[in-house]
Design a protein around this motif. Sequence first.
Motif, mmCIF file in Angstrom:
data_model
loop_
_atom_site.group_PDB
_atom_site.id
_atom_site.type_symbol
_atom_site.label_atom_id
_atom_site.label_comp_id
_atom_site.label_asym_id
_atom_site.label_seq_id
_atom_site.Cartn_x
_atom_site.Cartn_y
_atom_site.Cartn_z
ATOM 1 N N ARG A 83 0.933 -1.125 0.396
ATOM 2 C CA ARG A 83 -0.072 -0.336 0.165
ATOM 3 C C ARG A 83 0.884 1.487 -0.143
ATOM 4 N NH1 ARG A 83 -5.681 0.210 1.409
ATOM 5 N NH2 ARG A 83 -5.656 -1.438 1.933
ATOM 6 N N LEU A 84 1.873 0.907 0.888
ATOM 7 C CA LEU A 84 2.875 2.542 0.769
ATOM 8 C C LEU A 84 3.152 2.699 -0.618
ATOM 9 C CD1 LEU A 84 4.519 4.186 2.065
ATOM 10 C CD2 LEU A 84 6.124 3.230 2.710
ATOM 11 N N ARG A 85 4.230 1.281 -1.140
ATOM 12 C CA ARG A 85 4.344 1.354 -2.337
ATOM 13 C C ARG A 85 3.193 1.880 -4.101
ATOM 14 N NH1 ARG A 85 9.064 -1.123 -3.421
ATOM 15 N NH2 ARG A 85 10.021 -2.764 -1.694
ATOM 16 N N THR A 86 1.759 1.810 -3.100
ATOM 17 C CA THR A 86 0.502 2.086 -4.366
ATOM 18 C C THR A 86 0.846 4.345 -3.899
ATOM 19 O OG1 THR A 86 -0.531 0.544 -4.475
ATOM 20 C CG2 THR A 86 -1.350 1.901 -4.856
ATOM 21 N N VAL A 87 1.012 4.382 -2.639
ATOM 22 C CA VAL A 87 0.837 5.733 -2.836
ATOM 23 C C VAL A 87 1.981 6.738 -2.825
ATOM 24 C CG1 VAL A 87 1.266 7.305 -0.554
ATOM 25 C CG2 VAL A 87 -0.076 5.540 -0.475
ATOM 26 N N ILE A 88 2.998 6.510 -2.527
ATOM 27 C CA ILE A 88 4.565 6.532 -3.420
ATOM 28 C C ILE A 88 4.482 7.060 -4.827
ATOM 29 C CG2 ILE A 88 6.887 5.857 -3.939
ATOM 30 C CD1 ILE A 88 7.024 5.419 -1.610
ATOM 31 N N ARG A 94 1.539 12.083 -9.433
ATOM 32 C CA ARG A 94 0.643 14.147 -9.686
ATOM 33 C C ARG A 94 1.936 14.880 -9.845
ATOM 34 N NH1 ARG A 94 -2.525 16.108 -6.187
ATOM 35 N NH2 ARG A 94 -0.929 17.426 -5.747
ATOM 36 N N VAL A 95 3.293 14.330 -9.489
ATOM 37 C CA VAL A 95 4.570 15.409 -10.396
ATOM 38 C C VAL A 95 5.106 15.235 -11.549
ATOM 39 C CG1 VAL A 95 4.644 16.227 -8.100
ATOM 40 C CG2 VAL A 95 6.509 14.235 -9.006
ATOM 41 N N GLY A 96 4.636 14.471 -12.009
ATOM 42 C CA GLY A 96 5.013 13.624 -13.573
ATOM 43 C C GLY A 96 6.779 14.296 -13.442
ATOM 44 N N ASP A 97 7.041 14.348 -14.951
ATOM 45 C CA ASP A 97 8.252 14.877 -14.980
ATOM 46 C C ASP A 97 8.084 16.451 -13.934
ATOM 47 O OD1 ASP A 97 9.461 12.647 -15.241
ATOM 48 O OD2 ASP A 97 8.866 12.842 -17.611
ATOM 49 N N SER A 98 7.315 17.141 -13.980
ATOM 50 C CA SER A 98 7.290 18.877 -13.710
ATOM 51 C C SER A 98 7.953 19.332 -12.592
ATOM 52 C CB SER A 98 5.868 19.232 -14.190
ATOM 53 O OG SER A 98 5.146 19.037 -12.416
ATOM 54 N N LEU A 104 3.839 17.742 0.548
ATOM 55 C CA LEU A 104 1.911 17.844 0.312
ATOM 56 C C LEU A 104 1.685 16.653 -0.152
ATOM 57 C CD1 LEU A 104 -0.733 18.937 1.256
ATOM 58 C CD2 LEU A 104 -0.102 21.396 -1.079
ATOM 59 N N ASP A 105 2.395 16.368 -1.393
ATOM 60 C CA ASP A 105 2.255 15.228 -2.408
ATOM 61 C C ASP A 105 1.932 13.688 -2.235
ATOM 62 O OD1 ASP A 105 2.248 17.060 -4.827
ATOM 63 O OD2 ASP A 105 4.709 16.522 -4.958
ATOM 64 N N LEU A 106 2.408 13.793 -1.190
ATOM 65 C CA LEU A 106 2.792 12.459 0.118
ATOM 66 C C LEU A 106 0.926 12.486 1.121
ATOM 67 C CD1 LEU A 106 6.059 11.758 0.515
ATOM 68 C CD2 LEU A 106 4.891 10.208 -0.673
ATOM 69 N N LEU A 107 0.674 13.302 1.131
ATOM 70 C CA LEU A 107 -0.454 13.518 1.887
ATOM 71 C C LEU A 107 -1.668 12.895 0.953
ATOM 72 C CD1 LEU A 107 -2.284 14.092 4.501
ATOM 73 C CD2 LEU A 107 -2.043 16.007 3.925
ATOM 74 N N LEU A 108 -1.545 14.107 -0.433
ATOM 75 C CA LEU A 108 -2.864 14.362 -1.492
ATOM 76 C C LEU A 108 -2.278 12.419 -1.408
ATOM 77 C CD1 LEU A 108 -2.289 17.621 -2.909
ATOM 78 C CD2 LEU A 108 -4.151 16.966 -0.932
ATOM 79 N N ALA A 109 -1.634 11.504 -1.897
ATOM 80 C CA ALA A 109 -2.097 10.818 -2.366
ATOM 81 C C ALA A 109 -2.248 9.891 -1.669
ATOM 82 C CB ALA A 109 -0.348 10.080 -2.304
ATOM 83 N N ILE A 110 -2.024 9.500 0.130
ATOM 84 C CA ILE A 110 -2.142 8.807 1.120
ATOM 85 C C ILE A 110 -4.421 8.282 0.566
ATOM 86 C CG2 ILE A 110 -3.226 8.816 3.126
ATOM 87 C CD1 ILE A 110 -0.079 9.824 3.983
ATOM 88 N N GLU A 111 -4.239 10.444 0.909
ATOM 89 C CA GLU A 111 -6.410 10.492 1.018
ATOM 90 C C GLU A 111 -6.647 9.723 -0.669
ATOM 91 O OE1 GLU A 111 -6.592 14.616 3.310
ATOM 92 O OE2 GLU A 111 -6.220 14.284 0.922
ATOM 93 N N ALA A 112 -6.374 9.954 -1.817
ATOM 94 C CA ALA A 112 -6.526 9.530 -2.953
ATOM 95 C C ALA A 112 -6.840 8.348 -3.306
ATOM 96 C CB ALA A 112 -4.909 9.567 -4.127
#
Length: 130
Positions: A83-88, A94-98, A104-112
């Motif tokens: 599950r942690l690998r999925t969150v990562i 979310r960030v791609g190559d940009s 914050l990306d990690l927090l939003l991924a936990i929720e997603a």
Amino acid sequence: MFSTFSPAARRVLRAAEQESRNLNHYYVGVEHLLLGLLDEHDPTIDATLTRRGLELGELRDRVRRALGTGEDRQWEGILLTPRLRTVIELAEGRVGDSRQLEPLDLLLAIEAEGGGTAAMLLAKPPSEKE
């Protein structure tokens, strides 16, 4: 795997690993990651959670209670739960190559990802008692 992580996101992952060790767990899961995010004291994370009506100390306590402690055992390195690998992976998507991945990306991924205890604790109104 962590090449896209900003220095702050790497600190969060190291804090998650330390939380796992402190709780005598042999793995690092999403709940440990949430504890690492809370330990980082990132103003964006803190403000995001506070705006949602979550008290940071109470949330930290709820996560630790949900995790419990494991048996005292030899820690042989970082083992990430699926599950942690999925969150990562979600956070990296979310960030791609940009840009670099931030806490914050990690927090939003936990929720997603939404399926684990950490997501449930983030979604639970603070007025509800466990």
